[in-house]
Design an enzyme around this catalytic site. Structure first.
Site, PDB file in Angstrom:
ATOM      1  N   LEU A   1       0.811  -1.227   0.000  1.00  0.00           N
ATOM      2  CA  LEU A   1       0.000   0.000   0.000  1.00  0.00           C
ATOM      3  C   LEU A   1       0.840   1.272   0.000  1.00  0.00           C
ATOM      4  O   LEU A   1       0.319   2.357  -0.226  1.00  0.00           O
ATOM      5  CB  LEU A   1      -0.902   0.036   1.240  1.00  0.00           C
ATOM      6  N   ARG A   2       2.127   1.152   0.267  1.00  0.00           N
ATOM      7  CA  ARG A   2       2.959   2.342   0.458  1.00  0.00           C
ATOM      8  C   ARG A   2       2.920   3.290  -0.735  1.00  0.00           C
ATOM      9  O   ARG A   2       2.754   4.498  -0.574  1.00  0.00           O
ATOM     10  CB  ARG A   2       4.402   1.965   0.774  1.00  0.00           C
ATOM     11  N   LYS A   3       3.068   2.765  -1.930  1.00  0.00           N
ATOM     12  CA  LYS A   3       3.068   3.636  -3.119  1.00  0.00           C
ATOM     13  C   LYS A   3       1.745   4.388  -3.237  1.00  0.00           C
ATOM     14  O   LYS A   3       1.723   5.596  -3.499  1.00  0.00           O
ATOM     15  CB  LYS A   3       3.339   2.828  -4.387  1.00  0.00           C
TER      16      LYS A   3
ATOM     17  N   VAL B   1       1.707   7.089  -0.376  1.00  0.00           N
ATOM     18  CA  VAL B   1       2.735   8.120  -0.373  1.00  0.00           C
ATOM     19  C   VAL B   1       2.858   8.847  -1.707  1.00  0.00           C
ATOM     20  O   VAL B   1       3.052  10.053  -1.730  1.00  0.00           O
ATOM     21  CB  VAL B   1       4.101   7.510   0.041  1.00  0.00           C
TER      22      VAL B   1
END
Length: 140
Positions: free
Chosen positions: A97-99, A102
Site C-alpha cells: 500500500l505504500r506507493k 505516499v
C-alpha cells in the site's frame, strides 16, 4: 557477534499500541468522513513505516541479505523466522500500500474503509510480540 540496535527497534515498536488502537477504532466506528479517511491513511502509513523500519534494523543488525524493496524486507525477515508465516501475507499486503499512500495519495478512496485496516489492527501487535520474542531468542 551482531550489533542490533535494540533501542531503535524498541522505540519504533512503542508506537504499535497507538497505531493499532487507531486502526481498530476506525474499523469499528467507520462512517466514511474525510477526517476518518485521512486518519486511516496516516495510520496505515505509520504501520508500514514501523514494519519496514524494524525490518531494516533487523536485516542490518543480524547481517541478513540486503533488501531491494519494501516487500523484500518482509520476505527476508519472514524467511529468517522473525514472525510467523501466517502473518507474512498480511504484512506484504500492507507494504504494497505504500506507493498508493505516499505517491498516489490523490487517488486514495478516502470514503472507503480499507480491508487491511481491521487486519492490521490485530497484525501489528502480533508483529511487535514476534519481533520482541525473536530478539530475546537470538540475543540471549
Amino acid at each position: 557477534m551482531y550489533y542490533v540496535n535494540r533501542e531503535q527497534i524498541a522505540q519504533r515498536l512503542r508506537s504499535v499500541p497507538d497505531v493499532a488502537g487507531a486502526l481498530r477504532t476506525l474499523a469499528f466506528e467507520w462512517n466514511g468522513t474525510l477526517l476518518q479517511g485521512l486518519a486511516q491513511e496516516r495510520a496505515l502509513h505509520l504501520a508500514i513505516e514501523i514494519v519496514t523500519d524494524v525490518g531494516s534494523c533487523l536485516i542490518d543488525g543480524f547481517i541478513m541479505r540486503d533488501a531491494s524493496s519494501y516487500e523484500d524486507i518482509v520476505e527476508i525477515t519472514g524467511g529468517e523466522g522473525v514472525f510467523p508465516e501466517a502473518l507474512k501475507e498480511t504484512l506484504l499486503a500492507l507494504v504494497r500500500l505504500r506507493k498508493a499512500l505516499v505517491q498516489d495519495y490523490y487517488d486514495w478512496p478516502r470514503a472507503e474503509l480499507h480491508p487491511l485496516t481491521a487486519q492490521i489492527s490485530e497484525g501489528l501487535p502480533a508483529f511487535k510480540e514476534a519481533v520482541e520474542s525473536y530478539l530475546e531468542r537470538e540475543l540471549a
